[in-house]
Scaffold this motif. Structure first.
Motif, PDB file in Angstrom:
ATOM      1  N   GLY A  39     -14.748  53.709  16.784  1.00  0.00           N
ATOM      2  CA  GLY A  39     -12.798  53.051  17.053  1.00  0.00           C
ATOM      3  C   GLY A  39     -13.022  51.632  16.471  1.00  0.00           C
ATOM      4  N   ILE A  40     -14.541  50.586  16.985  1.00  0.00           N
ATOM      5  CA  ILE A  40     -14.507  49.042  15.912  1.00  0.00           C
ATOM      6  C   ILE A  40     -15.815  49.393  15.509  1.00  0.00           C
ATOM      7  N   TYR A  41     -15.334  48.836  14.270  1.00  0.00           N
ATOM      8  CA  TYR A  41     -16.985  48.713  13.224  1.00  0.00           C
ATOM      9  C   TYR A  41     -17.516  47.845  12.868  1.00  0.00           C
ATOM     10  N   VAL A  42     -18.064  47.691  12.584  1.00  0.00           N
ATOM     11  CA  VAL A  42     -18.590  45.786  12.375  1.00  0.00           C
ATOM     12  C   VAL A  42     -19.737  45.656  11.296  1.00  0.00           C
ATOM     13  N   GLY A  43     -19.772  45.597  10.310  1.00  0.00           N
ATOM     14  CA  GLY A  43     -20.693  44.741   8.663  1.00  0.00           C
ATOM     15  C   GLY A  43     -20.926  46.151   8.345  1.00  0.00           C
ATOM     16  N   ASP A  44     -22.116  46.493   7.546  1.00  0.00           N
ATOM     17  CA  ASP A  44     -22.237  47.328   6.351  1.00  0.00           C
ATOM     18  C   ASP A  44     -21.143  47.626   5.080  1.00  0.00           C
ATOM     19  N   THR A  45     -21.294  46.097   4.620  1.00  0.00           N
ATOM     20  CA  THR A  45     -20.903  45.487   3.695  1.00  0.00           C
ATOM     21  C   THR A  45     -21.267  46.171   2.648  1.00  0.00           C
ATOM     22  N   GLY A  46     -22.461  46.435   2.296  1.00  0.00           N
ATOM     23  CA  GLY A  46     -22.548  46.944   0.990  1.00  0.00           C
ATOM     24  C   GLY A  46     -23.608  45.322   0.016  1.00  0.00           C
ATOM     25  N   TYR A  47     -22.988  44.027   1.167  1.00  0.00           N
ATOM     26  CA  TYR A  47     -24.098  42.695   0.010  1.00  0.00           C
ATOM     27  C   TYR A  47     -24.226  42.054   0.815  1.00  0.00           C
ATOM     28  N   LYS A  48     -23.618  41.865   1.934  1.00  0.00           N
ATOM     29  CA  LYS A  48     -23.353  40.857   3.288  1.00  0.00           C
ATOM     30  C   LYS A  48     -24.342  40.999   4.327  1.00  0.00           C
ATOM     31  N   ASN A  49     -25.300  40.564   5.026  1.00  0.00           N
ATOM     32  CA  ASN A  49     -25.174  40.894   6.503  1.00  0.00           C
ATOM     33  C   ASN A  49     -23.640  39.485   6.995  1.00  0.00           C
ATOM     34  N   ILE A  50     -23.297  40.230   8.501  1.00  0.00           N
ATOM     35  CA  ILE A  50     -22.210  39.296   9.339  1.00  0.00           C
ATOM     36  C   ILE A  50     -22.642  37.813  10.136  1.00  0.00           C
ATOM     37  N   PHE A  51     -22.305  37.032  10.020  1.00  0.00           N
ATOM     38  CA  PHE A  51     -22.947  36.032  10.345  1.00  0.00           C
ATOM     39  C   PHE A  51     -21.926  35.737  11.939  1.00  0.00           C
ATOM     40  N   ARG A  52     -21.946  36.206  12.760  1.00  0.00           N
ATOM     41  CA  ARG A  52     -20.956  35.747  14.538  1.00  0.00           C
ATOM     42  C   ARG A  52     -20.304  36.601  14.346  1.00  0.00           C
ATOM     43  N   PHE A  53     -20.668  37.519  15.180  1.00  0.00           N
ATOM     44  CA  PHE A  53     -19.164  38.261  15.687  1.00  0.00           C
ATOM     45  C   PHE A  53     -18.808  38.895  16.840  1.00  0.00           C
ATOM     46  N   ASN A  54     -17.782  38.554  17.175  1.00  0.00           N
ATOM     47  CA  ASN A  54     -17.562  38.702  19.120  1.00  0.00           C
ATOM     48  C   ASN A  54     -16.868  39.517  19.231  1.00  0.00           C
ATOM     49  N   LEU A  55     -16.686  40.503  20.726  1.00  0.00           N
ATOM     50  CA  LEU A  55     -15.687  41.590  21.177  1.00  0.00           C
ATOM     51  C   LEU A  55     -16.004  41.340  22.573  1.00  0.00           C
ATOM     52  N   TYR A  56     -14.638  40.133  22.917  1.00  0.00           N
ATOM     53  CA  TYR A  56     -14.267  40.361  24.168  1.00  0.00           C
ATOM     54  C   TYR A  56     -13.464  40.869  25.130  1.00  0.00           C
ATOM     55  N   TYR A  57     -13.463  41.708  26.180  1.00  0.00           N
ATOM     56  CA  TYR A  57     -12.265  42.147  27.349  1.00  0.00           C
ATOM     57  C   TYR A  57     -12.027  43.441  26.667  1.00  0.00           C
ATOM     58  N   SER A  58     -11.885  43.888  26.474  1.00  0.00           N
ATOM     59  CA  SER A  58     -10.947  44.964  25.590  1.00  0.00           C
ATOM     60  C   SER A  58     -12.132  46.702  26.133  1.00  0.00           C
ATOM     61  N   THR A  59     -10.718  47.267  25.292  1.00  0.00           N
ATOM     62  CA  THR A  59     -11.338  48.777  26.119  1.00  0.00           C
ATOM     63  C   THR A  59     -10.998  49.485  24.805  1.00  0.00           C
TER      64      THR A  59
END
Length: 713
Positions: A186-206
């Motif tokens: 459904g929702i996939y964050v990160g796994d860029t292969g070259y960097k880490n993600i700094f700050r991610f927000n997921l609010y009030y979603s279905t």
């Protein structure tokens, strides 16, 4: 003449009362109307915004807040390529702008945003087989509805992919049916292969993700990887998934990818706050040997907080006598983690003697400083069942288990693997304080002393030394031992004291067994009682600071509002939606506030044998929450052993977004309904005044008649 004066005087008095009544009637109506107007005015932003979201889903457009959107563009299916190029990339001229999506968008595949500070907001929008790839920083995605039933291999197999820093997804709804022979996330964050993600927000979603194919492909509701600082708050994650064998090709080091199916997963991340979410995972198909299903998995996520969530997992397809393996919250190789104030409920008909699992919480080493506090854990199956299970097979584990309510029912037998326990800790150094535990065996041969049924145990041996501090707990079980530790396999310097321990065959100190114990192991058993009235109070200073801090921190999301909905921008949920991801308890149990648990009788009264359970294949959970098993035995009525609360769920689950256009699951009154009632109240009720006037006329006629009669006399 005197009669006339008296009658006339009475008429004046009645007339005065009628006028007062008319005035009072108007005043009352006006007061009611004012009160309802006050209610409308003072209704929380959540309620007002909930109305706005519902109206939005019912095809009523919203006006933009110009102060928030000084530079915005409306995107629809007709002008789409004015803003996106032929490769579906947002054109550079519109980077950093507010792009308002209106209407339907069909089969556009993946829309890609590379520009920083871009806002994508939906206004009565529906994206069919249209996904988003977010590669710019500070992107804000809000109010979008997705309907997906295809693969998005160019978007890392996901409906929304996040590949950059400080991205927020707020109040989106995604219905994703994953086609056979494809990965689907459904929702996939990160796994860029070259960097880490700094700050991610997921609010009030279905996120509603469905797969019925045990085909060896990955299906995840939400997956977060390689991220530092994440807030996943107030979401509904509903996944209908097949049971699949675990991929052990990399052993325990395979990460989240060990599991092919999963509701929520987080891997190789730090400071992930998973708060006030609703996760519901259920089985759609059975596949392969050792069929497994996880609701949530956290893998190498140090300093995580998992708080206030409601997690439900059920498999009603697997039959009694067939093994299946269910895990509510699966923890691997983590440090300094707080798991607090969650509800985790599991149920299945599956399991058999020595095979199967239905574990609300599992902790795998090496893991240290894991705090598990104030949770409500219930599980029922026909095989091995453990409320909290931990092991140091791959490395040392140190747990702090405090003030949980645990109610487990399963099949305990003589085999070492046929184990049912509220807590089974195969660890290095654990503190277990102030928990309320019910454990019961559905084995018809439940009076066999060799059955492995316990409240708290170290029953299955692992390497190394093991040390336990077990105090201030209340344990009730229909076995022989409330606490069992195996000193043949390294139990030393342990304390079992100040507990209320009650079994069908023993109580107090007699309900404790330490196999192979000798003085040289320095294990102490003391001051345990079978009398619940002899309360053993846990000192408050034993609560870890991390638990106190997590419980007091609201983790309030910092949401943005793009529509004229009178929100104050203080982080309240701007759209308190109405989705099919209904956050009510699907198991029909009575909640955790008073420990009603599975049997509907509150843990305070200790009744755990009162239902028609899974032994005879009848309903496991009746509407009143009864039905754990059909054992005719009974357990003594008891109350909590301590003054400290156990298993309390003090925080309400935040509502999520709507799940599909026009679909409502909210039963509470909405602001617009109150306003409608107010309008009705403003219409004056003339029935009473007209009646009074008619009475006055009759009285005056009578007065005139009497006066005329007196005059004639």
């Amino acid at each position: 003449m005197k009669k006339s004066i008296i009658i006339f005087t009475l008429s004046l008095i009645i007339l005065s009362c009628c006028i007062s009544a008319i005035s009072a009637s108007d005043t009352n109506n006006n007061t009611l109307a004012d009160n309802h107007n006050n209610i409308l005015t003072s209704t929380s932003n959540n309620t007002i915004n909930n109305t706005v979201k519902q109206e939005n889903n019912q095809n009523l457009s919203l006006s933009l807040n110009q102060s928030e959107n000084p530079d915005h563009y409306t995107v629809n299916s007709s002008n789409f390529h004015d803003y996106f190029d032929d490769n579906n990339n947002l054109k550079p001229d519109y980077g950093g702008k507010v792009m308002v999506f209106e209407g339907e968008f069909n089969d556009l595949d993946t829309l890609v945003i590379y520009q920083d500070n871009t806002v994508i907001v939906g206004n009565n929008s529906l994206l069919k087989n249209t996904a988003f790839g977010l590669y710019g920083e500070n992107i804000y995605l809000k109010n979008l509805n997705f309907q997906l039933n295809k693969s998005f291999s160019d978007n890392k197999d996901s409906g929304i992919y996040v590949g950059s820093d400080n991205v927020t997804i707020d109040n989106i709804t995604m219905d994703y049916t994953v086609p056979e022979g494809n990965n689907g996330i459904g929702i996939y964050v990160g796994d860029t292969g070259y960097k880490n993600i700094f700050r991610f927000n997921l609010y009030y979603s279905t996120v509603n993700l469905t797969s019925t194919n045990p085909d060896g492909f990955y299906k995840y509701g939400v997956l977060v990887r390689d991220t530092t600082l994440g807030l996943i708050y107030g979401n509904k994650i509903n996944c209908k998934l097949p049971l699949m064998a675990v991929n052990w090709a990399g052993g325990i080091f395979g990460g989240v990818s060990m599991d092919y199916v999963l509701g929520f997963g987080a891997e190789d991340s730090k400071y992930i706050n998973f708060v006030n979410n609703y996760v519901n995972v259920s089985a759609t198909a059975l596949g392969q040997s050792f069929p497994t299903l996880d609701a949530c998995m956290f893998y190498k996520c140090d300093k995580a907080v998992i708080k206030g969530n409601k997690i439900y997992e059920e498999d009603l397809l697997t039959k009694k006598g067939t093994n299946n393996y269910l895990y509510g919250l699966d923890i691997y190789m983590m440090n300094n983690v707080t798991i607090a104030n969650n509800e985790i409920h599991m149920k299945t008909y599956g399991g058999q003697d020595s095979n199967g699992a239905a574990y609300p919480i599992q902790v795998n080493g090496p893991s240290s400083d894991i705090k598990i506090a104030y949770n409500n854990l219930t599980s029922i199956n026909n095989g091995p069942n453990l409320g909290i299970y931990s092991n140091n097979y791959y490395g040392a584990v140190k747990l702090y288990i405090l003030s949980n309510f645990i109610n487990v029912t399963g099949y305990a037998g003589r085999s070492n693997w046929a184990l049912v326990a509220g807590i089974e800790v195969q660890d290095s150094d654990d503190v277990i304080l102030n928990n309320t535990i019910y454990a019961q065996n559905v084995n018809n041969d439940s009076n066999n002393r060799n059955n492995n049924i316990y409240g708290i145990s170290y029953s299955q041996s692992t390497s190394g030394n093991h040390q336990y501090n077990i105090q201030y707990n209340k344990v009730i079980t229909n076995g022989y031992n409330a606490v069992m530790l195996d000193a043949y396999h390294g139990v030393t310097n342990s304390k079992i004291g100040n507990n209320v321990l009650i079994t069908d065959h023993s109580q107090g100190d007699d309900a404790v067994e330490i196999k192979g114990n000798t003085k040289r192991y320095n294990n102490q058993v003391f001051n345990n009682t079978g009398n619940p009235d002899e309360k053993q109070d846990m000192p408050e200073d034993l609560v870890p600071n991390d638990v106190i801090n997590a419980m007091s921190n609201p983790y309030t999301p910092n949401t943005r509002n793009f529509f004229n909905t009178n929100t104050d921008g203080n982080g309240n949920n701007p759209f308190n939606g109405n989705g099919t991801g209904n956050s009510t308890n699907p198991f029909n149990i009575n909640g955790s506030g008073n420990h009603n648990g599975l049997n509907g009788n509150s843990s305070q009264n200790g009744r755990i044998h009162n239902g028609n359970g899974i032994i005879n294949g009848r309903t496991m959970f009746n509407s009143n929450g009864n039905s754990i098993q059909n054992n005719n035995g009974s357990v003594r009525t008891v109350s909590n052993s301590t003054n400290a609360n156990t298993g309390m769920s003090s925080e309400d689950l935040a509502s999520g977004s709507s799940s599909s256009a026009g679909d409502s699951s909210q039963s509470a009154s909405k602001a617009y309904a109150i306003y409608k009632n107010t309008n009705n109240l403003k219409d004056t009720n003339y029935t009473l005044p007209f009646g009074i006037i008619a009475i006055i006329i009759i009285i005056l006629i009578i007065t005139g008649y009497v006066y005329k009669k007196d005059k004639e006399e």
